[in-house]
Design an enzyme around this catalytic site. Structure first.
Site, PDB file in Angstrom:
ATOM      1  N   GLU A 337       0.853  -1.193   0.000  1.00  0.00           N
ATOM      2  CA  GLU A 337       0.000   0.000   0.000  1.00  0.00           C
ATOM      3  C   GLU A 337       0.878   1.229   0.000  1.00  0.00           C
ATOM      4  OE1 GLU A 337      -2.457   1.805   3.189  1.00  0.00           O
ATOM      5  OE2 GLU A 337      -1.762   3.205   1.669  1.00  0.00           O
ATOM      6  N   CYS A 376      -3.123   8.528   4.191  1.00  0.00           N
ATOM      7  CA  CYS A 376      -3.010   7.805   2.913  1.00  0.00           C
ATOM      8  C   CYS A 376      -4.233   8.082   2.066  1.00  0.00           C
ATOM      9  CB  CYS A 376      -2.935   6.310   3.119  1.00  0.00           C
ATOM     10  SG  CYS A 376      -1.996   5.825   4.527  1.00  0.00           S
TER      11      CYS A 376
END
Ligand SMILES: *[C@@H]1O[C@H](CO)[C@@H](O)[C@H](O)[C@H]1NC(C)=O
Ligand SMILES: *[C@@H]1O[C@H](CO)[C@@H](O)[C@H](O)[C@H]1NC(C)=O
Ligand SMILES: *[C@@H]1O[C@H](CO)[C@@H](O)[C@H](O)[C@H]1NC(C)=O
Ligand SMILES: *[C@@H]1O[C@H](CO)[C@@H](O)[C@H](O)[C@H]1NC(C)=O
Length: 632
Positions: A337, A376
């Protein structure tokens, strides 16, 4: 009634009443027994919900002094040798003490302490301890694992104040941001896993073969623990980023080595100790969860460690390349990720109505400024249709300049803080450059745009909440991930154009669309945005909803979270059995080794394939005939 009458006519109203009475007694007795038994069972279950003495354990847990409000020692650089010297923090690395990682509070510059950097030997020990602990843990039932999760849930819920302060001291965020982004999401993960985890990991029965001749087989997938898994996590949510993989790993029967970021090693150590204490309180080995934090030079040793079965990496692209190269040596699968450049598309459909604009602005501000924009799945670009654009610019121009920077840890009721510090000031030059570049190319800076020297916290790392409007796709600020409290507004001609602009990013992690519920335009954005996750009329809710989380293209690959995330930490073992007793595969004599007649064997197998996948009854009958002819 006389005895005679009674003998002659035994069934009198009186005896009926007597019988009924005795039945009532029996019924009542049975009912009592049932109530007693079920309460015994229920209480036994209750007592199994949490370990003995859990309440005192949670209540009396010893937190460090830094978890208290107004903790006030150690300003500036410890390396200077004087706690009281208020000099700018010298960073996590000090060449005079290369074996230690130094920690500072980004909001105040207070020195938090030093933690030894993990060596290769430490890594070996950590993996080995995890292996031993997992050997016993993999045999535990879901009920036993749930006890640990339940204790963790109670622990976090009841000790929010101290835990949040530890997270804030190390990351500089505000307590409100931490309560949302650290505690709430972690509690949700725990509660969701307790409620739905077992269902996600139950053996999955499959349809089995389509081949008519092998229909006597059943097919099933069972999910088994992998062993020791590794999570390399980012610094932006020190509690949640560590707890999230820990919860999933221990629930699936794995043990886990967590590698935290050097920037938050100080708090990570407390958080892992907390989890270990909870595990030990439940009677299991605390080695199920171990923390390591090597310098980057030793990180490859960890990733390439042969004892690791699976790894999750959250971080940046350049580091991901190193991690993946090292993992390739040990053939360790990695879920990756990376960053994002999430777009929120605001459609004109029901705008501008002032109430709508204001409501949307509130969501957009939380999405942009929470945790000083270090998310994020923070909103990095707001792309609006023309009317929505004008309305939002008006509202945001009023609201964003009101945001106040500072540290919220001092329990000062007269002071309100909206936005905290950034992890450190390493990227301030770059952020200022990007903003100046955008302004030079025609963007308008409404507020902010620069670092901020806070009068109360001269050693803090603050960046002014920034609102930049009239940004266009070719500006650099519209392309690179900012990870900062910078709100960027862009105007699109229509929905189609907005989607085009959103998809220009090389990232594809999250996204949002604000429009009429279920409208064609809203659904078009949902469908056409190239991202792994999307929220409608909200931001980041796909994360809270425990859906599988992961991106496309430069945002990485693989999914953690949700059912897919739990299964991703398991060996999906495929098991095939016979459906009926007495029916199992026997090799027909014609194809048994050594072949008696190759020609016959060939004809037999050819007919078998034709029969098994026949498209019509006629084809099946003919093939079956050939098959039987060549069988003997
Ligand atoms: C600032 O934080 C980032 C992110 O953790 C880190 O990579 C960098 O080394 C830090 N810089 C300093 C000077 O500590
Ligand atoms: C912390 O400091 C603030 C402001 O100086 C004060 O109002 C508050 O009472 C203090 N809290 C504690 C727990 O000492
Ligand atoms: C990934 O992003 C780059 C940069 O925007 C783009 O050129 C490329 O086509 C994307 N790849 C895929 C598979 O979408
Ligand atoms: C094999 O079986 C075929 C009939 O399918 C027969 O014609 C042939 O002679 C047999 N070959 C041998 C070597 O027995």
């Amino acid at each position: 009634m006389s005895l005679l009458e009674a003998v002659l006519d035994p069934i009198t109203p009186t005896t009926i009443v007597d019988v009924a009475k005795s039945w009532n007694v029996v019924l009542a007795g049975t009912l009592l027994i049932v109530i007693f038994l079920s309460s015994v069972i229920f209480l036994r279950q209750r007592s199994r919900l949490l370990p003995q003495g859990w309440n005192e354990f949670i209540h009396n847990y010893k937190f460090p002094a830094e978890s208290q409000p107004n903790w006030s020692q150690h300003y500036g650089s410890q390396a200077a040798g004087d706690d009281e010297i208020r000099s700018k923090p010298s960073g996590i690395y000090n060449p005079n003490q290369p074996q230690f990682i130094h920690s500072y509070c980004p909001a105040t510059g207070q020195y938090l302490g030093r933690v030894p950097a993990s060596t290769k030997e430490d890594i070996d020990t950590a993996v080995q301890r995890c292996q031993v602990a997992q050997d016993a843990w993999k045999k535990t039932s879901f009920e036993e694992r749930k006890v640990v999760l339940r204790l963790l849930l109670e622990f976090l819920k009841k000790n929010q104040d101290q835990i949040v302060r530890i997270a804030c001291r190390d990351s500089g965020k505000t307590m409100v941001d931490a309560a949302l982004g650290e505690i709430m999401v972690t509690l949700e993960k725990l509660a969701w896993t307790l409620k739905h985890g077992e269902h996600a990991l139950r053996p999955s029965s499959r349809a089995g073969p389509a081949n008519l001749l092998i229909r006597y087989k059943t097919a099933e997938v069972v999910y088994e623990p992998l062993g020791v898994v590794l999570a390399i996590v980012s610094w932006n949510y020190p509690l949640h980023n560590i707890l999230n993989p820990i919860i999933a790993s221990i629930f699936t029967g794995n043990s886990i080595v967590v590698k935290c970021s050097e920037s938050v090693v100080w708090s990570s150590r407390y958080f892992v100790e907390m989890v270990q204490s909870c595990i030990a309180k439940c009677g299991h080995s605390p080695d199920l969860v171990t923390l390591v934090c090597p310098w980057p030079s030793d990180a490859d040793y960890l990733t390439a460690h042969p004892g690791i079965s699976q790894a999750t990496f959250i971080g940046s692209k350049p580091v991901a390349h190193k991690v993946l190269t090292a993992a390739a040596l040990a053939l360790t699968p990695v879920t990756v990720e990376l960053g994002g450049k999430d777009a929120a598309i605001v459609l004109d459909e029901h705008l501008p109505s002032w109430r709508q604009c204001d409501g949307i602005a509130s969501v957009l501000m939380r999405g942009s400024f929470q945790s000083a924009g270090q998310n994020c799945i923070g909103i990095e670009r707001i792309i609006c249709e023309p009317n929505a654009y004008d309305g939002l610019v008006k509202v945001l121009t009023e609201r964003v300049p009101q945001l106040r920077l500072g540290s919220s840890l001092d329990d000062d009721d007269d002071k309100n803080i909206d936005v905290g510090a950034m992890v450190n000031d390493s990227r301030f030059d770059e952020l200022e450059r990007l903003i100046v570049d955008a302004v030079t190319r025609g963007a308008s800076l409404v507020c902010g745009g620069q670092r901020y020297n806070h009068p109360e916290y001269p050693l803090g790392s603050y960046f002014q909440p920034t609102l930049l409007v009239d940004v266009t796709p070719e500006m650099e600020i519209a392309k690179s991930e900012l990870f900062a409290p910078v709100m960027v507004l862009m105007k699109a001609e229509n929905a189609e154009d907005a989607i085009r602009i959103a998809n220009l990013a090389k990232f594809g992690l999250g996204g949002a669309v604000f429009g009429k519920r279920g409208s064609a335009a809203t659904e078009k954005v949902v469908r056409d945005m190239k991202t792994g996750n999307i929220a409608v009329n909200d931001f980041a809710t796909f994360y809270v909803c425990q859906l599988p989380f992961g991106g496309v293209n430069e945002s990485g690959y693989g999914k953690f979270g949700g059912e897919e995330g739990l299964r991703g930490l398991c060996l999906a073992k495929s098991v095939c059995r016979d459906r009926f007793p007495g029916i199992s595969t026997s090799i027909p004599a014609v194809v048994d080794y050594p072949l008696q007649n190759m020609t016959k064997a060939w004809k037999f197998v050819r007919a078998m394939n034709a029969a098994a996948y026949a498209a019509s009854v006629k084809e099946f009958a003919i093939s079956l005939g050939q098959l039987l002819r060549n069988m003997m």
